[in-house]
Design a protein around this motif. Structure first.
Motif, PDB file in Angstrom:
ATOM      1  N   ILE A 109       0.825  -1.206   0.000  1.00 10.95           N
ATOM      2  CA  ILE A 109       0.000   0.000   0.000  1.00 10.95           C
ATOM      3  C   ILE A 109       0.861   1.258   0.000  1.00 10.95           C
ATOM      4  CG2 ILE A 109      -1.631   1.346   1.400  1.00 10.95           C
ATOM      5  CD1 ILE A 109      -2.867  -1.394   2.229  1.00 10.95           C
ATOM      6  N   VAL A 110       1.868   1.296   0.861  1.00 10.39           N
ATOM      7  CA  VAL A 110       2.730   2.481   0.949  1.00 10.39           C
ATOM      8  C   VAL A 110       3.474   2.704  -0.366  1.00 10.39           C
ATOM      9  CG1 VAL A 110       4.799   3.417   2.069  1.00 10.39           C
ATOM     10  CG2 VAL A 110       2.962   2.459   3.455  1.00 10.39           C
ATOM     11  N   CYS A 111       4.014   1.645  -0.953  1.00  9.79           N
ATOM     12  CA  CYS A 111       4.760   1.797  -2.209  1.00  9.79           C
ATOM     13  C   CYS A 111       3.851   2.215  -3.361  1.00  9.79           C
ATOM     14  CB  CYS A 111       5.516   0.515  -2.543  1.00  9.79           C
ATOM     15  SG  CYS A 111       6.966   0.269  -1.511  1.00  9.79           S
ATOM     16  N   ILE A 112       2.627   1.745  -3.376  1.00 12.57           N
ATOM     17  CA  ILE A 112       1.695   2.167  -4.434  1.00 12.57           C
ATOM     18  C   ILE A 112       1.401   3.654  -4.287  1.00 12.57           C
ATOM     19  CG2 ILE A 112      -0.702   2.001  -5.233  1.00 12.57           C
ATOM     20  CD1 ILE A 112      -0.484  -1.051  -4.703  1.00 12.57           C
ATOM     21  N   ILE A 113       1.063   4.069  -3.079  1.00 11.41           N
ATOM     22  CA  ILE A 113       0.720   5.482  -2.860  1.00 11.41           C
ATOM     23  C   ILE A 113       1.907   6.383  -3.156  1.00 11.41           C
ATOM     24  CG2 ILE A 113       0.102   7.178  -1.088  1.00 11.41           C
ATOM     25  CD1 ILE A 113      -1.614   4.916   0.203  1.00 11.41           C
ATOM     26  N   ILE A 114       3.053   6.065  -2.574  1.00 13.74           N
ATOM     27  CA  ILE A 114       4.231   6.920  -2.761  1.00 13.74           C
ATOM     28  C   ILE A 114       4.768   6.810  -4.193  1.00 13.74           C
ATOM     29  CG2 ILE A 114       6.608   7.330  -2.004  1.00 13.74           C
ATOM     30  CD1 ILE A 114       5.721   6.543   0.797  1.00 13.74           C
ATOM     31  N   GLY A 115       4.631   5.646  -4.811  1.00 15.96           N
ATOM     32  CA  GLY A 115       5.122   5.465  -6.177  1.00 15.96           C
ATOM     33  C   GLY A 115       4.309   6.197  -7.219  1.00 15.96           C
ATOM     34  N   LEU A 116       3.001   6.318  -6.982  1.00 17.02           N
ATOM     35  CA  LEU A 116       2.154   7.004  -7.962  1.00 17.02           C
ATOM     36  C   LEU A 116       2.426   8.504  -8.007  1.00 17.02           C
ATOM     37  CD1 LEU A 116      -1.275   5.176  -7.574  1.00 17.02           C
ATOM     38  CD2 LEU A 116       0.289   5.109  -9.523  1.00 17.02           C
ATOM     39  N   ILE A 117       2.828   9.077  -6.881  1.00 21.05           N
ATOM     40  CA  ILE A 117       3.045  10.530  -6.834  1.00 21.05           C
ATOM     41  C   ILE A 117       4.146  10.970  -7.805  1.00 21.05           C
ATOM     42  CG2 ILE A 117       3.758  12.457  -5.350  1.00 21.05           C
ATOM     43  CD1 ILE A 117       2.256  10.955  -3.055  1.00 21.05           C
ATOM     44  N   PRO A 118       5.377  10.433  -7.714  1.00 20.05           N
ATOM     45  CA  PRO A 118       6.392  10.890  -8.681  1.00 20.05           C
ATOM     46  C   PRO A 118       6.109  10.401 -10.104  1.00 20.05           C
ATOM     47  CG  PRO A 118       7.307   9.174  -7.287  1.00 20.05           C
ATOM     48  CD  PRO A 118       5.954   9.525  -6.732  1.00 20.05           C
ATOM     49  N   LEU A 119       5.476   9.247 -10.249  1.00 23.03           N
ATOM     50  CA  LEU A 119       5.173   8.748 -11.591  1.00 23.03           C
ATOM     51  C   LEU A 119       4.207   9.689 -12.305  1.00 23.03           C
ATOM     52  CD1 LEU A 119       5.535   6.469 -13.680  1.00 23.03           C
ATOM     53  CD2 LEU A 119       3.551   5.362 -12.649  1.00 23.03           C
ATOM     54  N   ILE A 120       3.122  10.016 -11.657  1.00 19.87           N
ATOM     55  CA  ILE A 120       2.133  10.923 -12.270  1.00 19.87           C
ATOM     56  C   ILE A 120       2.733  12.311 -12.443  1.00 19.87           C
ATOM     57  CG2 ILE A 120      -0.089  12.068 -11.877  1.00 19.87           C
ATOM     58  CD1 ILE A 120      -0.995   9.422 -10.510  1.00 19.87           C
ATOM     59  N   GLY A 121       3.488  12.789 -11.434  1.00 16.13           N
ATOM     60  CA  GLY A 121       4.127  14.108 -11.553  1.00 16.13           C
ATOM     61  C   GLY A 121       5.114  14.148 -12.692  1.00 16.13           C
ATOM     62  N   GLY A 122       5.909  13.096 -12.858  1.00 23.50           N
ATOM     63  CA  GLY A 122       6.867  13.050 -13.950  1.00 23.50           C
ATOM     64  C   GLY A 122       6.202  13.021 -15.308  1.00 23.50           C
ATOM     65  N   ILE A 123       5.140  12.237 -15.411  1.00 15.98           N
ATOM     66  CA  ILE A 123       4.411  12.181 -16.690  1.00 15.98           C
ATOM     67  C   ILE A 123       3.781  13.536 -16.993  1.00 15.98           C
ATOM     68  CG2 ILE A 123       2.407  11.162 -17.837  1.00 15.98           C
ATOM     69  CD1 ILE A 123       3.142   8.521 -16.375  1.00 15.98           C
ATOM     70  N   TYR A 124       3.195  14.161 -15.977  1.00 17.02           N
ATOM     71  CA  TYR A 124       2.572  15.473 -16.144  1.00 17.02           C
ATOM     72  C   TYR A 124       3.603  16.501 -16.611  1.00 17.02           C
ATOM     73  CZ  TYR A 124       0.129  19.810 -15.084  1.00 17.02           C
ATOM     74  OH  TYR A 124      -0.439  21.042 -15.155  1.00 17.02           O
ATOM     75  N   MET A 125       4.808  16.448 -15.996  1.00 18.36           N
ATOM     76  CA  MET A 125       5.858  17.395 -16.370  1.00 18.36           C
ATOM     77  C   MET A 125       6.372  17.138 -17.783  1.00 18.36           C
ATOM     78  SD  MET A 125       7.984  17.622 -12.785  1.00 18.36           S
ATOM     79  CE  MET A 125       9.337  18.529 -13.503  1.00 18.36           C
ATOM     80  N   ALA A 126       6.285  15.896 -18.237  1.00 22.91           N
ATOM     81  CA  ALA A 126       6.799  15.551 -19.566  1.00 22.91           C
ATOM     82  C   ALA A 126       5.827  15.935 -20.682  1.00 22.91           C
ATOM     83  CB  ALA A 126       7.082  14.061 -19.645  1.00 22.91           C
ATOM     84  N   LEU A 127       4.574  16.167 -20.336  1.00 22.76           N
ATOM     85  CA  LEU A 127       3.578  16.521 -21.359  1.00 22.76           C
ATOM     86  C   LEU A 127       3.850  17.920 -21.910  1.00 22.76           C
ATOM     87  CD1 LEU A 127       0.301  15.206 -19.665  1.00 22.76           C
ATOM     88  CD2 LEU A 127       1.566  14.161 -21.544  1.00 22.76           C
ATOM     89  N   PRO A 128       3.709  18.064 -23.214  1.00 19.95           N
ATOM     90  CA  PRO A 128       3.903  19.408 -23.782  1.00 19.95           C
ATOM     91  C   PRO A 128       2.724  20.301 -23.367  1.00 19.95           C
ATOM     92  CG  PRO A 128       3.243  17.868 -25.485  1.00 19.95           C
ATOM     93  CD  PRO A 128       3.423  17.080 -24.213  1.00 19.95           C
ATOM     94  N   ILE A 129       3.059  21.536 -23.095  1.00 24.33           N
ATOM     95  CA  ILE A 129       2.014  22.484 -22.660  1.00 24.33           C
ATOM     96  C   ILE A 129       1.585  23.351 -23.813  1.00 24.33           C
ATOM     97  CG2 ILE A 129       1.503  24.411 -21.124  1.00 24.33           C
ATOM     98  CD1 ILE A 129       3.427  23.165 -19.124  1.00 24.33           C
TER      99      ILE A 129
END
Length: 129
Positions: A109-129
């Protein structure tokens, strides 16, 4: 935008989700342990500041010894009796009831919660604006 930061965040998320997947696989393996019995703690091993109970049990006259997941220093004592579950098909597979399974659930549970934060943030940052 710093591309290295994006890759680092995505990489961290993937690694944590991989750890969560491994913990979930261990939980699936523990679910095959359907036979319950008592075992005796023979020792408490200390490694890297953590304490691990060593327990033994007998199935059909064969002795098995296993090391459980980390515990607090005084939560288990050598010589005490604990409840375990083991796999009737592979008696060498076992776990301490209410202890090992909770540890793997917590890690997943902890790894899923903590792992999703940088994964989603990284993907969001990689998207062209």
């Amino acid at each position: 935008m710093e591309l290295n930061l994006v890759y680092t965040m995505i990489g961290m998320g993937v690694v944590l989700l991989f750890i969560a997947a491994m913990a979930m696989l261990m939980l699936a393996q523990l679910r095959r342990c359907t036979a319950k019995m008592n075992a005796t703690i023979t020792d408490i091993k200390r490694r890297n500041g953590h304490y691990y109970p060593v327990y033994e049990y007998y199935v059909n006259g064969v002795r098995y010894a296993r090391v459980g997941t980390a515990c607090t220093r005084n939560s288990m004592q050598a010589g005490s009796t604990i409840s375990i579950a083991y796999n009737p098909q592979k008696p060498q597979q076992s776990h301490i009831l209410g202890h090992d399974d909770k540890t793997y659930k917590f890690v997943a549970i902890v790894c899923i919660i903590i792992g999703l934060i940088p994964l989603i943030g990284g993907i969001y940052m990689a998207l062209p604006i």
